[in-house]
Design a protein around this motif. Sequence first.
Motif, mmCIF file in Angstrom:
data_model
loop_
_atom_site.group_PDB
_atom_site.id
_atom_site.type_symbol
_atom_site.label_atom_id
_atom_site.label_comp_id
_atom_site.label_asym_id
_atom_site.label_seq_id
_atom_site.Cartn_x
_atom_site.Cartn_y
_atom_site.Cartn_z
ATOM 1 N N SER A 141 79.213 64.446 53.534
ATOM 2 C CA SER A 141 78.985 63.832 52.228
ATOM 3 C C SER A 141 79.259 64.848 51.133
ATOM 4 C CB SER A 141 77.526 63.356 52.129
ATOM 5 O OG SER A 141 77.189 62.979 50.812
ATOM 6 N N ILE A 162 74.415 66.479 48.465
ATOM 7 C CA ILE A 162 73.275 65.593 48.223
ATOM 8 C C ILE A 162 72.209 66.427 47.517
ATOM 9 C CG2 ILE A 162 71.631 63.981 49.258
ATOM 10 C CD1 ILE A 162 73.508 63.715 51.642
ATOM 11 N N TYR A 168 74.390 64.609 42.874
ATOM 12 C CA TYR A 168 74.832 63.478 43.691
ATOM 13 C C TYR A 168 74.843 62.202 42.853
ATOM 14 C CZ TYR A 168 75.113 60.592 47.965
ATOM 15 O OH TYR A 168 75.496 59.726 48.956
ATOM 16 N N VAL A 174 70.878 56.559 45.576
ATOM 17 C CA VAL A 174 69.722 57.038 46.330
ATOM 18 C C VAL A 174 68.600 56.056 46.012
ATOM 19 C CG1 VAL A 174 68.142 58.936 46.804
ATOM 20 C CG2 VAL A 174 70.481 59.425 46.027
ATOM 21 N N VAL A 208 70.111 57.066 51.437
ATOM 22 C CA VAL A 208 71.466 57.300 50.942
ATOM 23 C C VAL A 208 72.386 56.432 51.789
ATOM 24 C CG1 VAL A 208 71.062 59.604 50.015
ATOM 25 C CG2 VAL A 208 71.699 59.354 52.423
ATOM 26 N N ALA A 245 67.109 60.130 53.699
ATOM 27 C CA ALA A 245 67.376 61.478 53.183
ATOM 28 C C ALA A 245 66.258 62.457 53.508
ATOM 29 C CB ALA A 245 67.600 61.423 51.670
#
Length: 288
Positions: free
Chosen positions: A160, A163, A167, A171, A187, A259
């Motif tokens: 990704s 994060i 980001y 989220v 996420v 996450a």
Amino acid sequence: MTTPAEEPKQTYRGNCHCKTFVYEVQLPEIKSASACNCSLCSRKGTLWVIPQRDDVRFVKGAEDDLSTYNFGPGQITHKFCGNCATPILADSPNGIVLNVRSIQDLDIWGLEKKTYDGASYGANYEPHTHNGPRPTAEVEGGKVYTGSCHCGALTVAVVSKPIDETYENEVIECNCSICERNGYVWVYPNSDQVVLTGDDDKIGRYIFGHHILAKTFCKNCGVPITNQFNPLSEEEQSNLVELAQYWYEKSKTRHPVNARVLDGVDVKSLKIIQIDGKGEHQPGYVNP
């Protein structure tokens, strides 16, 4: 930890999401809860209050039938539903703590959250290594994040863009009946950006509602990991209502990840969007 003051007590009712376990507890009005930052609680997002042992009564299911997990010195036994992974309580020689996320009709977002520094007790937690394959996707400017449940039976790898506070993708913290109870912070990477690894007999898959998604968790320690697409037969697909068919198609290409389980991700630094899933998902969840 948040200890009830000497105030009149009222009866609260709580349950795991699948309704296998239902309890009642006597507590003063709940205005705050303790957010422990230890390696387990931070993965589950649990929020604790301290009732008296005699003030907790199970009205469906027996406390002894909850799944249990101990770590470190082993003095605290964490108890959760082995079917849906909802954390209920933790038991120690000094008493019990109760996860208020499992209490019905409580405004979790409105509670005062008091940090409890559980991470300072015992030896430092060592993250588990992801020994499975890496995701096949290529993400410009991306990096590979790894994470795991607490005991290490399940690991996950996600490629990704960073994060962190930069980001820009979604989220989500949702207050629907399952996300609120299990403390997810989602996420939404594509399926080829995610690899979940572990023996299949260690992976719990909780499926409910339209059966579009399976919420994966570790059967041993109860940590929730991802939201995995659950393929349906043509007949099952044809029986979905229009909105559910939309989400079925959308979910084919995504593999949402909690996450909280990703090493090196500071959830508090993320631009979290709070979604009123409780109001949007109709017909609504019926508390037992």
